[in-house]
Design a protein around this motif. Structure first.
Motif, short mmCIF file in Angstrom:
data_model
loop_
_atom_site.label_atom_id
_atom_site.label_comp_id
_atom_site.label_asym_id
_atom_site.label_seq_id
_atom_site.Cartn_x
_atom_site.Cartn_y
_atom_site.Cartn_z
N HIS A 307 14.69 -6.27 25.68
CA HIS A 307 14.25 -7.50 26.62
C HIS A 307 15.33 -8.40 26.84
O HIS A 307 15.46 -9.08 27.72
CB HIS A 307 13.02 -8.13 25.96
CG HIS A 307 11.88 -7.34 26.37
ND1 HIS A 307 10.58 -7.73 25.52
CD2 HIS A 307 11.48 -6.70 27.22
CE1 HIS A 307 9.51 -7.27 26.20
NE2 HIS A 307 10.06 -6.47 27.05
N ASN A 308 16.75 -8.20 26.16
CA ASN A 308 17.68 -8.70 26.57
C ASN A 308 17.97 -8.38 28.17
O ASN A 308 18.44 -9.24 28.69
CB ASN A 308 18.95 -8.36 25.72
CG ASN A 308 20.34 -9.11 25.82
OD1 ASN A 308 20.14 -10.39 26.01
ND2 ASN A 308 21.30 -8.72 26.22
N ASN A 309 17.85 -7.16 28.73
CA ASN A 309 18.14 -6.96 29.97
C ASN A 309 17.10 -7.55 30.95
O ASN A 309 17.41 -8.15 31.98
CB ASN A 309 17.89 -5.37 29.88
CG ASN A 309 19.14 -4.85 29.40
OD1 ASN A 309 20.28 -5.30 29.34
ND2 ASN A 309 18.86 -3.40 28.94
N ALA A 418 22.09 -2.22 25.40
CA ALA A 418 21.25 -3.35 25.84
C ALA A 418 21.81 -4.69 25.33
O ALA A 418 21.46 -5.79 26.04
CB ALA A 418 19.82 -3.25 24.74
N PHE A 419 22.64 -4.91 24.45
CA PHE A 419 23.37 -6.05 23.98
C PHE A 419 24.38 -6.65 25.21
O PHE A 419 24.64 -7.70 24.94
CB PHE A 419 24.01 -5.76 22.74
CG PHE A 419 23.15 -5.89 21.41
CD1 PHE A 419 22.80 -6.95 20.80
CD2 PHE A 419 22.61 -4.68 21.01
CE1 PHE A 419 22.10 -6.84 19.64
CE2 PHE A 419 21.96 -4.66 19.75
CZ PHE A 419 21.67 -5.77 19.17
N ASP A 420 24.72 -5.77 25.95
CA ASP A 420 25.87 -6.01 26.87
C ASP A 420 27.07 -6.71 26.02
O ASP A 420 27.45 -7.61 26.48
CB ASP A 420 25.41 -7.11 27.90
CG ASP A 420 26.29 -7.35 29.06
OD1 ASP A 420 27.29 -6.72 29.07
OD2 ASP A 420 26.17 -8.25 29.61
N PRO A 421 27.58 -5.80 25.02
CA PRO A 421 28.72 -6.50 24.15
C PRO A 421 30.02 -6.33 25.01
O PRO A 421 30.21 -5.67 25.88
CB PRO A 421 28.80 -5.41 23.22
CG PRO A 421 28.31 -4.00 23.68
CD PRO A 421 27.26 -4.38 24.79
N CYS A 422 30.80 -7.18 24.77
CA CYS A 422 31.99 -7.46 25.29
C CYS A 422 33.17 -7.31 24.27
O CYS A 422 33.53 -8.48 23.74
CB CYS A 422 32.25 -8.77 26.19
SG CYS A 422 33.80 -8.84 27.18
N MET A 423 33.90 -6.29 24.35
CA MET A 423 34.64 -6.10 23.21
C MET A 423 36.11 -6.70 23.22
O MET A 423 36.81 -7.16 22.62
CB MET A 423 35.12 -4.61 23.16
CG MET A 423 33.82 -3.68 22.93
SD MET A 423 32.60 -4.33 21.85
CE MET A 423 31.29 -3.36 22.19
N SER A 424 36.44 -6.84 24.72
CA SER A 424 37.75 -7.50 25.06
C SER A 424 37.48 -9.00 24.51
O SER A 424 38.66 -9.52 23.99
CB SER A 424 37.79 -7.85 26.49
OG SER A 424 37.33 -6.68 27.20
#
Lengths: 435, 131
Positions: A307-309, A418-424
């Motif tokens: 549901h994060n999306n 789903a977490f939309d992670p941002c590794m940068s």
């Protein structure tokens, strides 16, 4: 019957459709998880060290470069941090214009994730490039992808001068001002794209993807107008804190195999981002957004990580509605006198809600206005512990169902996305000493 | 008519190839901070007819190479991390390691410059560089 071996390994070195590099190593023995490591493999650029010795006024444009995607989040958070340290109070016009730049970022960044990274999973496609132009809905979604991203870009460009690393906003105000007519012209476009966002909301609301973890603590910076840029820290446990005290409550956790540090909230697994925000303060969404999405908002608070999306899609509508209201309310944009910057020995803390969750900058500044020390806590770091834990739970349930390895990999990647992670962002700094 | 075939694009899709495939044009972002990145860059160079450096970090190394300019105190703070994860001594720009055919400078990159390069090559017959 599936022929699923009892022992196998998963080594995903480059997970696709996310910002930056992350990897996953899993060892399955006798159908049990013997080892699982989710790690951020993006290489560090040491921004928190690099700002030491630099003039505080030069720091916002430098730290914006931590991330090409949410650069304007770092930029505005950094400006806020320096202003807090030096006691500078921006004008109400400045705050409104910053909100517009920021709303443009939320539209573009959430749209990038939802349309380009997450949507292909819902249509069993590898990529948006594989969408079928002869299928009316898929064709429409392709058009929506570019139109919505463009609306976000234009909003940030008109007000900030550029949608990435915006040059106009500065400490105390703006270096250049938008043309009011350009803003007014964009207002109708913002209203016109609302049906596209409803389409997006409906698609993610109907998705059957689900993984619920009941014991997550949600955290976010809450304001009455859901502004992302101001407010106080709230948690799903009911705690309310001024933003300056954030670092007292999130604790860094060493993850030896990861290039980024993880965080817990008073020792418990925590989550930040769109899901946390909607769960915590959906009541503060724009009245028009709330009225038009009631049936979807009733799904929250939700512990379903997917549901994060949906929460991101709802936030796009909210920033469209707040932006058109702000634009309606602006009758003139005046070239304001620059607020003078007087360096002094001070400590500043700035917290905002970046697209992916709570972002914290802290600078210690000396008498000459030079940064002596800095600390930055980014959303993906705060979610890293939960990400690994949820992958573990998902894997266990898939193994019980004798899921084939290829399917397991796909399901795990869907969850990570789903977490939309941002590794940068996550990997730029690590202050732990390794032994 | 389809003019562009995305051979590798991790940001857009999961790769179906286990090895790098031949490419007419390779666009490379970012500076080189580890040996693994250097090896990968050399492989990309080998497989591509033209290699384009995208953005300031790839073209001039900055700001990703800021650790190259750290003072001893700053360097001491990061030393253990550099060793543990096997960073290179210095961060390098792409042209320090391979032949770069075109540059799109800027942070963010100059969009018009990018399109000009794409248009320049889109209808040309490209060949691999002399070894």
């Amino acid at each position: 019957m599936h022929d699923v071996p009892d022992n196998f390994d998963i080594n995903l070195t480059e997970i696709s459709k996310i910002e930056g590099s992350a990897s996953l190593e899993v060892k399955i023995r006798n159908k049990k998880i013997e080892d699982l490591k989710f790690s951020i493999s993006e290489w560090k650029r040491f921004y928190t060290q690099a700002i030491q010795g630099k003039p505080a006024v030069a720091v916002p444009q430098l730290v914006a470069r931590i991330c090409g995607t949410c650069s304007n989040a770092h930029l505005l958070c950094s400006i806020k941090t320096v202003e807090k340290a030096l006691g500078i109070i921006p004008s109400s016009q400045t705050m409104l214009l910053r909100r517009l730049i920021y709303n443009g970022l939320i539209i573009r960044d959430h749209a990038l994730h939802l349309y380009i990274f997450a949507l292909p999973d819902l249509y069993n496609k590898n990529s948006i490039l594989d969408f079928d132009e002869n299928d009316p809905l898929q064709k429409q979604l392709l058009e929506d992808t570019f139109e919505i991203k463009e609306v976000g870009n234009r909003l940030s460009k008109i007000v900030g001068g550029r949608s990435v690393h915006a040059p106009y906003p500065t400490i105390g105000g703006f270096l250049a001002y938008p043309h009011i007519q350009e803003l007014k012209n964009l207002r109708d476009t913002l209203i016109a794209v609302r049906p596209k966002i409803f389409r997006l909301i409906e698609i993610f609301a109907k998705s059957s993807f689900s993984l619920s973890l009941p014991n997550i603590i949600f955290n976010g910076l809450s304001s009455q107008d859901y502004s992302f840029l101001t407010g106080q820290l709230v948690s799903s446990q009911g705690n309310i804190l001024p933003e300056e005290r954030m670092s007292e409550h999130v604790e860094a956790v060493v993850i030896p195999y990861s290039h980024a540090r993880g965080f817990t909230y008073k020792g418990s697994t925590m989550m930040v981002g769109a899901l946390a925000r909607i769960n915590l303060y959906k009541k503060s969404l724009h009245a028009k957004t709330k009225a038009d999405t009631k049936m979807y908002l009733d799904l929250f608070p939700s512990y379903n990580l997917f549901h994060n999306n949906l929460a991101q899609a709802l936030e796009i509508l909210h920033v469209i509605d707040t932006s058109s209201e702000i634009i309606d309310g602006i009758s003139t944009i005046t070239s304001e006198e620059k607020i003078p910057v007087h360096p002094k020995q001070s400590v500043g803390v700035g917290v905002i809600e970046a697209p992916r969750g709570t972002l914290y900058h802290k600078y210690e500044i000396d008498d000459n206005g030079i940064v002596q020390k800095g600390e930055i806590i980014v959303p993906t770091g705060q979610n890293q512990v939960l990400m690994e834990k949820s992958i573990h739970i998902l894997l266990e349930s898939l193994l019980k169902k004798d899921t084939p390895k290829e399917q397991i990999i796909l399901e795990v990647e869907k969850l990570i996305r789903a977490f939309d992670p941002c590794m940068s962002c996550a990997s730029h700094f690590l202050k732990v000493k390794w032994s | 008519m389809k003019k562009i075939d995305f051979v590798h694009a991790k940001i857009l899709r999961k790769d179906s190839y286990s090895e790098l495939q031949p490419m007419d044009l390779a666009f490379v972002e970012g500076a080189i901070t580890s040996d693994t990145q250097e090896v990968k860059l050399k492989k990309i160079r080998e497989k591509s007819k033209k290699l384009v450096a995208i953005g300031a970090c790839a073209v001039i190394g900055s700001p990703s190479n800021q650790r190259n300019f750290f003072n001893p105190k700053q360097h001491e703070q990061i030393q253990s991390i550099l060793e543990k994860f096997k960073y290179k001594d210095k961060v390098l720009k792409l042209s320090d390691i391979v032949v770069v055919d075109e540059n799109v400078p800027g942070c963010p990159m100059d969009e018009v410059g990018f399109l000009n390069i794409l248009n320049k090559y889109i209808n040309s017959q490209l060949v691999y560089p002399e070894p």
